[in-house]
Design a protein around this motif. Structure first.
Motif, short mmCIF file in Angstrom:
data_model
loop_
_atom_site.label_atom_id
_atom_site.label_comp_id
_atom_site.label_asym_id
_atom_site.label_seq_id
_atom_site.Cartn_x
_atom_site.Cartn_y
_atom_site.Cartn_z
N UNK A 102 -6.49 -132.01 -8.32
CA UNK A 102 -5.66 -132.64 -7.30
C UNK A 102 -5.06 -133.88 -7.95
N UNK A 103 -3.74 -133.96 -7.98
CA UNK A 103 -3.05 -135.09 -8.61
C UNK A 103 -2.96 -136.27 -7.65
N UNK A 104 -2.62 -137.44 -8.18
CA UNK A 104 -2.56 -138.66 -7.38
C UNK A 104 -1.61 -138.54 -6.18
N UNK A 105 -0.56 -137.77 -6.31
CA UNK A 105 0.41 -137.63 -5.21
C UNK A 105 0.01 -136.54 -4.21
N UNK A 106 -1.19 -135.96 -4.39
CA UNK A 106 -1.68 -134.94 -3.47
C UNK A 106 -1.28 -133.53 -3.83
N UNK A 107 -0.45 -133.36 -4.85
CA UNK A 107 -0.10 -132.01 -5.29
C UNK A 107 -1.23 -131.46 -6.14
N UNK A 108 -1.15 -130.18 -6.41
CA UNK A 108 -2.17 -129.52 -7.22
C UNK A 108 -1.61 -129.22 -8.61
N UNK A 139 -10.77 -128.52 2.29
CA UNK A 139 -10.37 -129.74 2.99
C UNK A 139 -9.37 -130.62 2.26
N UNK A 140 -8.70 -130.08 1.26
CA UNK A 140 -7.68 -130.84 0.55
C UNK A 140 -6.39 -130.74 1.37
N UNK A 141 -5.88 -131.89 1.78
CA UNK A 141 -4.72 -131.91 2.65
C UNK A 141 -3.49 -131.28 1.99
N UNK A 142 -2.75 -130.48 2.77
CA UNK A 142 -1.50 -129.92 2.25
C UNK A 142 -0.42 -130.99 2.17
N UNK A 152 1.61 -126.26 0.14
CA UNK A 152 1.06 -126.93 -1.04
C UNK A 152 2.08 -126.84 -2.17
N UNK A 153 2.22 -127.94 -2.92
CA UNK A 153 3.04 -127.93 -4.13
C UNK A 153 2.09 -127.82 -5.31
N UNK A 154 2.38 -126.87 -6.19
CA UNK A 154 1.47 -126.57 -7.29
C UNK A 154 2.21 -126.65 -8.62
N UNK A 155 1.72 -127.51 -9.51
CA UNK A 155 2.28 -127.67 -10.85
C UNK A 155 1.65 -126.62 -11.76
N UNK A 156 2.49 -125.87 -12.46
CA UNK A 156 2.02 -124.96 -13.50
C UNK A 156 2.36 -125.58 -14.84
#
Length: 185
Positions: A102-108, A139-142, A152-156
């Motif tokens: 989980x990144x600082x901005x809440x994205x994955x 419980x990780x907020x979207x 959810x925003x997901x970085x690949x």
């Protein structure tokens, strides 16, 4: 979907239908960005979710073991991925392995070791989906919610994609949206 479009295969009312190893899917092209198509794909509803080892097993159309880590960039994906992929608990067919932060901005952020390829891949649609659904289940907020759907925003390794779905046992009506490029042979 991007490949079919590049071949000038006509869509049916803007939608493409195709069959993959996990069944029928629909997809559409939402636009273009920098020479790439922005594609939205309907994914399979999740079946089989639960805690196993030090992570989670989930089937999003392909079997995935999802493990949350502090920083995906610090993971030896080849070594750790191969170890979990071949663990006896996933025998006989094995599993794909996703490392998620989980990144600082809440994205994955996700890195995936894919079985069959037996290496890390730049992006894996079912793995990106597995990361997002497992985040919800833990419980990780979207990034946002809208009309009963979570996003959810997901970085690949290469791009940022969006997974949106309706939560429930643990997820249904799942869509994966992001850029796709067809490179000439």
């Amino acid at each position: 979907v991007a490949f079919a479009s590049s071949l000038k295969i006509k869509s049916h009312y803007g939608k493409y239908m195709f069959e993959a190893g996990d069944g029928k899917h629909s997809g559409e092209i939402l636009g273009e960005e920098g020479g790439r198509k922005i594609v939205r794909i309907g994914m399979r509803d999740v079946v089989g979710y639960g805690r196993v080892l030090d992570g989670y097993f989930i089937n999003t159309g392909a079997r995935h073991f999802v493990r949350f880590v502090k920083d995906v960039e610090e993971v030896d994906v080849m070594q750790e991925g191969s170890k979990f992929r071949n663990d006896l608990i996933f025998a006989p067919s094995g599993t794909n392995v996703d490392f998620v932060s989980v990144l600082n901005d809440g994205t994955l952020a996700v890195r995936t070791f894919e079985k069959g390829v037996e290496a890390e891949t730049l992006a894996c649609g079912t793995g990106i989906t597995a990361a997002a659904v497992t985040a919800w289940c833990n419980g990780i907020d979207p990034a946002k919610t809208k009309r009963g759907r979570v996003f959810y925003y997901v970085h690949t390794r290469q791009d940022i994609l969006t997974v949106d779905f309706v939560p429930g046992d643990p997820a249904k009506n799942i869509y994966l949206t992001g850029p796709a490029q067809v490179k000439p042979f």
